[in-house]
Design a protein around this motif. Structure first.
Motif, PDB file in Angstrom:
ATOM      1  N   ALA A 286       0.852  -1.178   0.000  1.00 59.24           N
ATOM      2  CA  ALA A 286       0.000   0.000   0.000  1.00 59.24           C
ATOM      3  C   ALA A 286       0.895   1.236   0.000  1.00 59.24           C
ATOM      4  N   GLU A 288       1.251   5.233   1.338  1.00 59.92           N
ATOM      5  CA  GLU A 288       0.732   6.167   2.331  1.00 59.92           C
ATOM      6  C   GLU A 288       0.230   7.419   1.634  1.00 59.92           C
ATOM      7  N   ARG A 289      -0.871   7.964   2.173  1.00 63.35           N
ATOM      8  CA  ARG A 289      -1.456   9.170   1.573  1.00 63.35           C
ATOM      9  C   ARG A 289      -0.998  10.398   2.329  1.00 63.35           C
ATOM     10  N   TRP A 413      -3.590   4.772   4.357  1.00 64.05           N
ATOM     11  CA  TRP A 413      -2.900   4.001   3.313  1.00 64.05           C
ATOM     12  C   TRP A 413      -3.861   3.569   2.224  1.00 64.05           C
ATOM     13  N   SER A 414      -3.351   3.536   0.996  1.00 61.18           N
ATOM     14  CA  SER A 414      -4.142   3.063  -0.148  1.00 61.18           C
ATOM     15  C   SER A 414      -3.475   1.823  -0.730  1.00 61.18           C
ATOM     16  N   TRP A 429     -15.108   0.099  -2.543  1.00 59.26           N
ATOM     17  CA  TRP A 429     -14.746   1.128  -1.561  1.00 59.26           C
ATOM     18  C   TRP A 429     -14.927   0.554  -0.163  1.00 59.26           C
ATOM     19  N   GLN A 433     -12.040   1.630   6.289  1.00 58.08           N
ATOM     20  CA  GLN A 433     -10.612   1.912   6.130  1.00 58.08           C
ATOM     21  C   GLN A 433     -10.360   3.080   5.182  1.00 58.08           C
ATOM     22  N   MET A 435     -10.596   3.341   1.822  1.00 55.67           N
ATOM     23  CA  MET A 435      -9.682   2.956   0.738  1.00 55.67           C
ATOM     24  C   MET A 435     -10.437   2.162  -0.333  1.00 55.67           C
ATOM     25  N   ARG A 437     -10.176  -1.094  -2.451  1.00 56.66           N
ATOM     26  CA  ARG A 437      -9.397  -2.328  -2.472  1.00 56.66           C
ATOM     27  C   ARG A 437     -10.007  -3.291  -3.479  1.00 56.66           C
ATOM     28  N   GLY A 461      -6.000  -4.622   1.022  1.00 56.11           N
ATOM     29  CA  GLY A 461      -6.664  -3.840   2.054  1.00 56.11           C
ATOM     30  C   GLY A 461      -6.390  -4.359   3.456  1.00 56.11           C
ATOM     31  N   ILE A 539      -6.257   9.297  -4.569  1.00 59.80           N
ATOM     32  CA  ILE A 539      -7.389   9.083  -3.671  1.00 59.80           C
ATOM     33  C   ILE A 539      -7.809  10.398  -3.001  1.00 59.80           C
ATOM     34  N   THR A 558     -12.668   5.778  -9.606  1.00 60.05           N
ATOM     35  CA  THR A 558     -11.258   6.118  -9.828  1.00 60.05           C
ATOM     36  C   THR A 558     -11.028   6.355 -11.305  1.00 60.05           C
TER      37      THR A 558
END
Lengths: 975, 116, 172
Positions: A286, A288-289, A413-414, A429, A433, A435, A437, A461, A539, A558
């Protein structure tokens, strides 16, 4: 000075070797790093946080990540042919003597004039270019575009050829695991237990992913797993190999870096793997955002994971006073690691509570933790100097401040879902979380219709995938804008895409202007269109857009994930196909002779044929003229080996050829030759050539040079798929035989000088017959056929004897001036005779009837390929353009392809046309221009003059005439 | 990139070893055909989203033309079979119906169609 | 300097005869005339000096010392007298290379999409090598590769490039 040394910590750094210093140069400055450093860690260790400039506003940029997602720290690396732009400092290993050049700045990274764009940023919002440069229209082409082009593009393309070698390789594997972190290694273990072959790909040089950094005891766990996998015969572990894309039926492309670290060892630098995978497991982890708070782009604001990677992996402190800002527990790891490294740390947490193991551990270490707090603004211009704090749910009113030189941010995290998505895998979606996945119900499908990809670990995820190494964590709280109710003034300073300078306010503007689709918003704002392709920004941008559109995130969806995952250099894709190996070059057995004798080449398909053989100071035109006159007056030879030669044999061969050709071939007597035309089922002329009746049940069909494989395939198609009960076999013997045309009034004389068993006299071997025997001791077939109009023989011998015969002919004819001639002399001579050429007189829309070849169409046959098509009304239309000759009125050559205009204009206001030139040459034989043309009602218009306007405004005139310009009665055929 | 198994030599070939040949099971219309019939044969193609029958030649291999039943949307391959077959054989129809139970062929199924 | 993955050597002096016939009817007669066993689908049989390869459901390729080819062709033509068949001398149509060495598999794997693991020891695989048609079978210590004669130089070059020292496919 807020940013103070030492940057290299006294201890730590699992990947570096402090015993080996590595000198390198950065924009001319001499610096030193340590063996094992990445470029980013080496620069940070030298206190160099400023590593680039953003694309649009030229804002100062430091690294924010530690891996492939890095959008800012991009450099031009190397020199000359090895120069490469846009290399990520975070994923490039430091090598001795490396030369780094900063990009997108002038005159220097420190004093960049383009930074003026940043002060003007209020007038450069999303869509600025579209809106500004649209009027006045002509300005786009002449003023705006040249200026924009000059300043566009990140980095400069190298101009020298790449001196390195690249290659590719195929692999066939039952299970490919992408990602060498703990989830990937565990998946590999499970797959290996099933007994099939397993290949594990890791994009970096290091196994283990985040586990050794994030978990005490993590390295030991990874080491155990690796030891187990290495002990298995069915597992292959491949490092430095990045899976770039997944395609249909389990086709996975991956790039292995073999010698990036040592370009001089003579092995390929990179290898492109073309892998067929029965099943693909994505264990890609994943990313990090970032968090969106005002001035989150100031150098020194980094992802929390990157800060701890720098400390743990390289023993580098990006700063001495760290503020961690987070919406989750994981970022507390950074606080703990920074504290362990002796740095000053505080934590700002947007959540109301944080009572997981990690926050508790932080508090136990006396790390200050402020809850329900956000960053209102980062202070500092070229480097972080501090943060202004605020209520996380408020509008940004200052509630305090902290002086610091690093901000470690974590917005959650994505999962890396790229490979999963490339080939049709769908996402879901995950609200808790926050995210997207992989949706296990809708995986990519293989050839059997079953899912052929599964995701595991963080890529699925499951962010806490390290089993018993994990600690209890509290949920993440989505934070898309910090503080939640920030006013425009703050939102216009919150960066989403750091490289392309797309801010929260830009996405909101796009939404207001009606860009409801995420794909449109992406293109309008350039969000996610930077070299990182939205890995960092995607994201957050979607979330902001969803909020602006007042709809849930999954409804926004997306953008499409497309390969490659990270940029792939074109050289790797080309692999070995460059230079001599760029393309197969087909050579006749006389190829080297032609080269030695000065051939000027013409590519015909993959063949190279001599166009002509210039001698002395001759240009090509003079050489062609000389060759033609030599044939017309004496004798010449043409290498005709490239002509297709297809053997057709069987009880039904004659019937079959009657279908293939417009002529009747079944009645051709043994020993005779016949010129044949082949049409497509749509009626159009597709190939021509001489057909030879070899025996009662076998024919040899000559095709054009380019047609051999195609016509053979065409024959097999009809035999296999339509008339499969007919007894016919074909064999493409094109390369078995070399073929030499010897033409000219002295052709027979030369040939008769060679010892042989074949009677070449007019009586024994008249025009359009053939004979078999030996010539100069070589087994040969001689066809008495002519494409030049001269007395001519084509001699076929086994390929291995072709050069020998060619040389014997030239020895024998030397005193007669025997001259090798090329394809252009052949073309001109056939045009002098009015013979058509496939590809000149035909273009896929021409039927034989257009070319005056009605005589070659059997009237007796009830059927042949193309017959039905040729009976359609348009094919029988008498106004179709017909082949005629053209005489130039003023002695100038009318250019090939020129159109003859007609009275009136078409609906586009262009002159109507009534014909076009299909072949046009200067005839040295007649010493005047000759041309062939297709003209409406042409054959009924002999003597009329038609006009050909030139681009210059001049008008050339041609008189319609018979297309046979030379030797109309054919007397020369007999010498 | 597709993988298809050549029914003539059993080789699991990838797309680069094959030559595509368009829609399968076209009925040739010769000189006796009407303009409409000929137009249909020459130009009208199904362009299906879903089940599709097509021609492939194992060009870099045994050289034989064969037929494939494939889903153009999911790229699932229902099977490959001999080019000397007027209609898809029964096993292909069964494989299609495994996925699309309601799928109907556009030819009349007869006992003879099972022969391969 | 490391060794090349394999040595690439042009093989001269081979004759080749292409035979097309109904193998179900005439296969045994062809094999008898060739002096070899009839190969199964996608296989090749040999006695050490001659090879009989299965090329397609109605085609075999006999490869033998060049000096024997005329006699063999006559024998084949006689064996197939009365059959619908095609026997053609194709001795000059192809170029043949031996790729011999410890990593010969790697050389082939860099050029051909064929799955070598799925190829039996006596398999004859027709495929491509980079951008040209090529076939190959296993011989002692490596592979024998054949392609078209006109692209022999290209085939030789890409085989040598694929074999450069130090470029083995094993992970490093």
């Amino acid at each position: 000075m807020s940013h103070t040394p030492p940057f290299r910590l006294a201890r730590g750094g699992r990947l570096i070797d402090r015993a080996f210093q590595v000198p390198f140069r950065f924009d001319g400055r001499h610096l030193r790093g340590l063996q094992g450093d990445s470029l980013a860690s080496a620069l940070l260790a030298n206190g160099q946080m400023l590593m680039g400039r953003s694309f649009k506003y030229h804002r100062p940029r430091g690294p924010i990540a530690s891996g492939a997602e890095e959008p800012n720290a991009l450099f031009g690396l190397g020199q000359g042919g090895r120069f490469e732009p846009n290399q990520r400092a975070t994923t490039t290993a430091l090598l001795p003597g490396m030369m780094l050049r900063s990009q997108n700045c002038w005159p220097s990274l420190d004093a960049d004039i383009g930074a003026v764009n940043s002060w003007l940023s209020p007038i450069f919002p999303a869509g600025f270019y579209y809106k500004t440069f649209i009027h006045p229209r002509p300005f786009w082409k002449h003023v705006f575009e040249p200026i924009i082009r000059h300043s566009a593009g990140l980095g400069r393309a190298p101009t020298d050829p790449d001196p390195d070698r690249y290659e590719q390789a195929y692999a066939h594997v039952d299970t490919v695991v992408v990602g060498g972190g703990i989830a990937g290694l565990l998946a590999a273990q499970r797959a290996a237990d099933q007994g099939g072959s397993v290949l594990v790909l890791e994009q970096t040089a290091i196994w283990g992913g985040r586990t050794p950094v994030d978990h005490p005891g993590g390295q030991a766990r990874i080491d155990d797993l690796l030891a187990d996998l290495r002990g298995r015969g069915n597992v292959t572990l491949r490092r430095n190999t990045m899976a770039t894309g997944l395609y249909d039926h389990g086709y996975l492309l991956a790039r292995e870096a073999l010698a990036d670290h040592d370009p001089n060892q003579g092995i390929p630098r990179q290898r492109l793997w073309r892998i067929r995978a029965g099943h693909v497991v994505t264990a890609t982890g994943a990313l990090e955002r970032p968090l969106a708070f005002a001035c989150n782009d100031v150098p020194g604001v980094m992802l929390a994971s990157a800060v701890r990677d720098m400390i743990v992996d390289y023993g580098v402190a990006p700063g001495q006073r760290v503020v961690v800002v987070t919406n989750n527990d994981d970022a507390y790891r950074t606080a703990l690691i920074a504290a362990d490294a002796g740095l000053e740390v505080s934590v700002i947490d947007a959540r109301r509570t944080a009572d997981g193991d990690l926050p508790q551990a932080a508090r136990a270490r006396n790390i200050p933790v402020l809850m329900n707090t956000g960053i209102a603004k980062v202070k500092g211009g070229r480097h972080v100097e501090g943060v202004v704090l605020c209520d996380a749910e408020g509008e940004g009113k200052a509630t305090g401040g902290i002086d610091c030189d690093v901000v470690a941010m974590s917005g959650g995290w994505s999962p890396v879902v790229h490979l999963w998505s490339h080939c049709g895998g769908k996402l879901t979606w995950d609200e808790p979380q926050a995210m997207f996945r992989p949706n296990p119900e809708r995986p990519p499908l293989g050839a059997d219709g079953q899912g052929n990809v599964s995701a595991t670990g963080a890529a699925n995820g499951d962010l806490r995938c390290a089993g018993d190494l994990e600690r209890a964590e509290q949920p993440t709280m989505p934070v898309w804008c910090m503080p939640r109710n920030a006013p425009y003034k703050l939102r216009s300073k919150m960066w989403l895409d750091f490289q392309n300078d797309v801010k929260v306010s830009d996405v909101e503007l796009a939404a207001r202007e009606g860009y409801a689709s995420v794909e449109h918003t992406k293109r309008y704002t350039t969000l996610g269109m930077a070299t990182d392709q939205g890995k960092v920004s995607n994201i957050n941008g979607l979330a902001v857009l969803s909020k602006a559109l007042n709809q849930p995130i999954p409804q926004t969806g997306t953008t499409t994930f497309r390969p490659p995952y990270t940029p792939l250099t074109l050289a790797t894709i080309a692999a070995d196909a460059r230079g001599e190996a760029f393309q197969p070059l087909r050579k006749t057995p006389m190829h080297d002779w032609h080269a030695r004798n000065g051939a000027s080449w013409e590519p015909v398909g993959h063949w190279r044929r001599p166009y002509c053989y210039p001698k002395g100071g001759e240009d090509r035109h003079a050489a062609v003229n000389r060759e033609i006159l030599a044939v017309r007056r004496g004798v010449g030879t043409l290498d005709a080996s490239t002509l297709g030669k297809i053997l057709v044999k069987g009880p039904d061969a004659g019937r079959f050829l009657d279908m293939m050709y417009t002529n009747m071939m079944s009645t051709l007597p043994v020993g005779k030759c016949r010129y044949g035309l082949m049409c497509s089922e749509n009626g159009f002329l597709m190939d021509d050539g001489v057909v030879v009746r070899l025996t009662e049940d076998s024919w040899l069909c000559h095709t054009t040079t380019g047609g051999a494989d195609r016509i053979h395939g065409h024959m097999e198609d009809w035999l296999q798929c339509e008339w499969w009960d007919w007894q016919v076999y074909t064999a493409n013997l094109t390369e078995q035989y070399a073929q030499i045309a010897i033409a000219g009034p002295k052709a027979r004389e030369v040939l008769e000088r060679l010892p042989g068993s074949i009677d070449l006299s007019q009586d024994a071997l008249p025009f359009m017959t053939w004979a078999e025997g030996d010539i100069a001791g070589i087994p040969a077939r001689v066809y008495r056929i002519s494409f030049s109009g001269e007395l001519s023989y084509e001699i076929a011998v086994p390929t291995s004897r072709g050069l020998e015969l060619w040389e014997r002919l030239h020895e024998a004819g030397r005193d007669l001036g025997i001259t090798p001639y090329g394809t252009e002399a052949m073309h001109v001579m056939r045009a002098e005779k009015g013979f058509i050429m496939i590809g000149d007189e035909t273009d896929g829309t021409i039927i034989p009837q257009d070319l005056g070849l009605g005589w070659a169409i059997s009237k007796k046959k009830t059927d042949y390929l193309g017959k039905r098509a040729q009976s359609r009304s348009h094919m029988k239309d008498r106004s179709r353009w017909q082949l005629v000759g053209l005489e130039s009125l003023d002695g100038r050559v009318i250019p090939d392809g020129a159109y003859a205009v007609d009275e009136g204009v078409n609906p586009n206001g262009q002159r109507k046309t009534q014909g076009r030139v299909t072949s046009s040459y200067h005839s040295p034989t007649l010493d005047r221009p000759i041309a062939m043309a297709l003209v409406r009602h042409g054959t009924e218009r002999m003597g009329q003059v038609i006009e050909f306007p030139m681009p210059s405004g001049e008008v050339l005139k041609g008189r319609i005439c018979d297309p046979v310009f030379y030797d109309k009665e054919g007397a020369r055929l007999n010498g | 990139m597709l993988i298809l198994t050549c029914p003539y030599c059993g080789v699991k070939a990838e797309e680069t070893e094959l030559q595509p040949g368009g829609e399968a099971h076209l009925k040739r219309v010769g000189p006796a055909g009407s303009d409409d019939e000929f137009e249909d044969y020459m130009f009208a193609r199904k362009n299906a989203k879903g089940v599709h029958f097509e021609r492939w030649r194992h060009a870099y291999g045994c050289g034989k033309w064969f037929l494939a039943a494939r889903d153009t949307a999911t790229l699932q391959v229902y099977g490959t079979y001999s080019a000397q077959t007027p209609h898809p054989p029964a096993r292909i129809v069964a494989a299609i119906r495994d996925v699309h139970p309601d799928w109907q062929p556009d030819w009349t199924e007869t006992a003879g169609a099972d022969a391969e | 300097m490391a060794e090349a993955l394999a040595t690439v050597t042009r093989v001269d002096g081979l004759g080749m005869i292409s035979i097309r016939a109904d193998l179900a009817r005439a296969g045994e007669a062809i094999a008898d005339a060739a002096g070899l066993a009839l190969p199964d689908m996608t296989r090749i049989t040999t006695d050490g000096s001659r090879w009989l390869g299965w090329m397609s459901p109605d085609e075999l390729l006999l490869i033998l010392p060049a000096q024997d080819h005329r006699e063999a062709q006559t024998a084949l033509e006689q064996a197939l007298a009365g059959e619908h068949a095609l026997v053609a001398d194709v001795s000059d149509l192809r170029a043949v290379f031996d790729v011999i060495g410890p990593h010969a598999d790697d050389v082939i794997a860099k050029l051909s999409p064929a799955d070598l693991a799925a190829m039996p020891a006596d398999g004859l695989r027709r495929s491509r090598a980079a951008q040209t048609a090529a076939g190959f079978w296993r011989v002692e210590g490596g592979f024998r590769v054949f392609g078209f004669r006109s692209t022999a130089d290209y085939l030789h070059l890409i085989l040598r490039n694929a074999a450069i020292p130090g470029s083995q496919l094993a992970p490093r």
